[in-house]
Scaffold this active site. Sequence first.
Site, PDB file in Angstrom:
ATOM      1  N   HIS A   1       0.810  -1.207  -0.002  1.00  0.00           N
ATOM      2  CA  HIS A   1       0.062  -0.052   0.059  1.00  0.00           C
ATOM      3  C   HIS A   1       0.770   1.236  -0.044  1.00  0.00           C
ATOM      4  O   HIS A   1       1.777   1.199   0.803  1.00  0.00           O
ATOM      5  CB  HIS A   1      -0.795   0.020   1.387  1.00  0.00           C
ATOM      6  CG  HIS A   1      -1.843   1.174   1.384  1.00  0.00           C
ATOM      7  ND1 HIS A   1      -1.626   2.330   1.098  1.00  0.00           N
ATOM      8  CD2 HIS A   1      -3.435   0.951   1.332  1.00  0.00           C
ATOM      9  CE1 HIS A   1      -2.966   2.956   1.090  1.00  0.00           C
ATOM     10  NE2 HIS A   1      -3.903   2.091   1.201  1.00  0.00           N
TER      11      HIS A   1
ATOM     12  N   HIS B   1       0.071   2.759  11.962  1.00  0.00           N
ATOM     13  CA  HIS B   1       0.906   4.017  11.716  1.00  0.00           C
ATOM     14  C   HIS B   1       1.007   5.034  12.792  1.00  0.00           C
ATOM     15  O   HIS B   1       0.294   5.298  13.740  1.00  0.00           O
ATOM     16  CB  HIS B   1       0.362   4.847  10.629  1.00  0.00           C
ATOM     17  CG  HIS B   1       1.249   5.829   9.834  1.00  0.00           C
ATOM     18  ND1 HIS B   1       0.855   7.019   9.254  1.00  0.00           N
ATOM     19  CD2 HIS B   1       2.672   5.915   9.807  1.00  0.00           C
ATOM     20  CE1 HIS B   1       1.921   7.801   8.861  1.00  0.00           C
ATOM     21  NE2 HIS B   1       2.872   7.009   9.146  1.00  0.00           N
TER      22      HIS B   1
ATOM     23  N   GLU C   1      -3.119  14.315  11.371  1.00  0.00           N
ATOM     24  CA  GLU C   1      -3.825  14.002  10.318  1.00  0.00           C
ATOM     25  C   GLU C   1      -5.268  14.242  11.050  1.00  0.00           C
ATOM     26  O   GLU C   1      -5.825  13.594  11.831  1.00  0.00           O
ATOM     27  CB  GLU C   1      -3.762  12.348  10.135  1.00  0.00           C
ATOM     28  CG  GLU C   1      -2.314  12.248   9.545  1.00  0.00           C
ATOM     29  CD  GLU C   1      -2.197  10.492   9.211  1.00  0.00           C
ATOM     30  OE1 GLU C   1      -3.182   9.811   9.428  1.00  0.00           O
ATOM     31  OE2 GLU C   1      -1.122   9.871   9.462  1.00  0.00           O
TER      32      GLU C   1
ATOM     33  N   TYR D   1     -15.369   4.297   5.000  1.00  0.00           N
ATOM     34  CA  TYR D   1     -13.769   4.179   4.487  1.00  0.00           C
ATOM     35  C   TYR D   1     -13.160   2.923   4.988  1.00  0.00           C
ATOM     36  O   TYR D   1     -13.370   2.320   6.023  1.00  0.00           O
ATOM     37  CB  TYR D   1     -13.389   5.240   5.710  1.00  0.00           C
ATOM     38  CG  TYR D   1     -11.481   5.422   5.581  1.00  0.00           C
ATOM     39  CD1 TYR D   1     -11.103   5.805   4.359  1.00  0.00           C
ATOM     40  CD2 TYR D   1     -11.143   5.355   6.635  1.00  0.00           C
ATOM     41  CE1 TYR D   1      -9.546   5.683   4.510  1.00  0.00           C
ATOM     42  CE2 TYR D   1      -9.530   5.321   6.876  1.00  0.00           C
ATOM     43  CZ  TYR D   1      -8.867   5.620   5.662  1.00  0.00           C
ATOM     44  OH  TYR D   1      -7.447   5.932   5.866  1.00  0.00           O
TER      45      TYR D   1
ATOM     46  N   HIS E   1      -5.823  12.246  14.414  1.00  0.00           N
ATOM     47  CA  HIS E   1      -4.828  11.714  15.040  1.00  0.00           C
ATOM     48  C   HIS E   1      -3.438  12.441  14.960  1.00  0.00           C
ATOM     49  O   HIS E   1      -2.926  12.746  13.999  1.00  0.00           O
ATOM     50  CB  HIS E   1      -4.345  10.165  14.007  1.00  0.00           C
ATOM     51  CG  HIS E   1      -5.612   9.242  13.921  1.00  0.00           C
ATOM     52  ND1 HIS E   1      -6.002   8.632  12.820  1.00  0.00           N
ATOM     53  CD2 HIS E   1      -6.541   9.056  14.921  1.00  0.00           C
ATOM     54  CE1 HIS E   1      -7.151   7.947  12.888  1.00  0.00           C
ATOM     55  NE2 HIS E   1      -7.252   8.190  14.368  1.00  0.00           N
TER      56      HIS E   1
ATOM     57  N   HIS F   1      -2.282   4.808  15.112  1.00  0.00           N
ATOM     58  CA  HIS F   1      -3.760   4.723  14.592  1.00  0.00           C
ATOM     59  C   HIS F   1      -3.671   3.561  13.301  1.00  0.00           C
ATOM     60  O   HIS F   1      -2.559   3.221  12.930  1.00  0.00           O
ATOM     61  CB  HIS F   1      -4.246   5.855  14.115  1.00  0.00           C
ATOM     62  CG  HIS F   1      -3.432   6.632  12.861  1.00  0.00           C
ATOM     63  ND1 HIS F   1      -2.065   7.463  13.348  1.00  0.00           N
ATOM     64  CD2 HIS F   1      -3.269   6.695  11.793  1.00  0.00           C
ATOM     65  CE1 HIS F   1      -1.654   8.061  12.357  1.00  0.00           C
ATOM     66  NE2 HIS F   1      -2.180   7.599  11.286  1.00  0.00           N
TER      67      HIS F   1
END
Length: 488
Positions: A339, A382, A388, A397, A412, A418
């Site tokens: 990703h 992450h 963010e 989502y 976040h 997160h």
Amino acid sequence: RRVHGDQKRDTGTQQEDMATKRASTSEDGSAAKKMKTVSQAKGSVEEFGVEYMEGFGNHFTSEVLPGALPKGQNNPQKCPYGLYAEQLSGTAFTLPRHRNQRSWLYRIRPSVCHDPFEPSDYPDTGKVLSAFEDNALNVVTKPNQIRWQPLPIPEQRTDFLGGLLTYCGAGSPDLKAGIAIHMYVANTSMVDTAFCSADGDMLFVAQQGVMKVQTEFGVMRVAPGEIFVVQRGMRFAILVEEGPIRGYICEVFKGHFVIPDLGVIGSNGLANPRDFLTPVAAYEDRDCDFTIIQKFQGKFFKAKMDHSVFDVVAWHGNYAPYKYDLAKFCCINSVTFDHPDPSIYCVLTCQTDEPGVAVCDFVIFPPRWMVMEHTFRPPWFHRNLMSEFMGNIRGKYDAKEEGFLPGGASLHSCMAPHGPEAAVFEKMSTIPLGPTKIPDDSLAFMFETTYLMRLATHVVDAPHLDRKYHECWRDIQKHFDPTRPEGI
């Protein structure tokens, strides 16, 4: 360069044909204005009866009346039609030419024609914040992951200014350093009122309802899934066409949004310049009791005028509002494995003085094909140097299938862990992989900033705060087994 000429005429007088006319406000706040076509320009495009010029950062030229733009100079001794010439500067005079932004406006009266500004108690300065330093009022520091349910739509009549609510931010506009993130709701239009921010540029993300945005430069129609930018000092009014409306705002106190560089992607892709739309000139010659609400150093001031501020008959320059349909974003993705970083989904960026570090990257998560092999496809777990702030425009989502609702938001902050919720991790760790499509009815976005955000106290205590957000990770299992190198 777009030249706005070759007018199409309607019946009636020239002023009735060419000028934008105001209609009375309806009981439900919708259709606050009926806009008339002002002209049809060569090379322009039209959407829902509203006309635009295409391009990003262009030097645009637009006039309602033929010959309203002076020929060969900016401020002649006498302007055509008895207009006044006025420059609006978006950068310092001496900034390098490729970064210099300004426009010349030719208007019925110069914008200086107003009574002195006085402090305004509308909108509520306790709800709309711009100062986020350590000693600032009405802000709090929290390192936790935070999520909000959709901002409630008010039952009472509420216009855009009354429905503004700050969520978080950093810095302050005094030294032109920082950012503020707001949400808005409205069910009625602004009437005989215009707003402008002297503190920074405002990027709007429309989530619900349809609005007309009347600016000094012309009119834009904005629907869910579209964005628009009104830059520092530009006066505008939000008119509810199909309400109620709701959405998100990122206000940057320094710099301007630009299209990100493409690097090795090449010369095409992501947000293509031709898909950005800037309004053509439209004016109203209307004497009335009019109010300007201006945000200056985080405080609100009001000034009275005896005429509409939307009296610009012609303009030219590269400092102007614009809109963009997120459905036109040309998405890049991995076709092998892993990703990629979400920066490949960047629509607009406002950079700090350090190259590659943003005051705000506006990133979207649009419908797209996922074909990566032997890969965990949702966003990974992450911890980020950047903060963010996410919003959901529609649908689900992919990392948060439950709880992250359209009209909701999450924050976040810097180094706050997160990632996908427990159920999503289990599902996507074992699901057979094949080409799959992120559904067309899903669209989320992120304001990513280098700043460490402080929260407005009113959203920390708000009823729509999701106080159980942390529980979405509670059921994450321990799968470690030293005897099974193949994993789960």
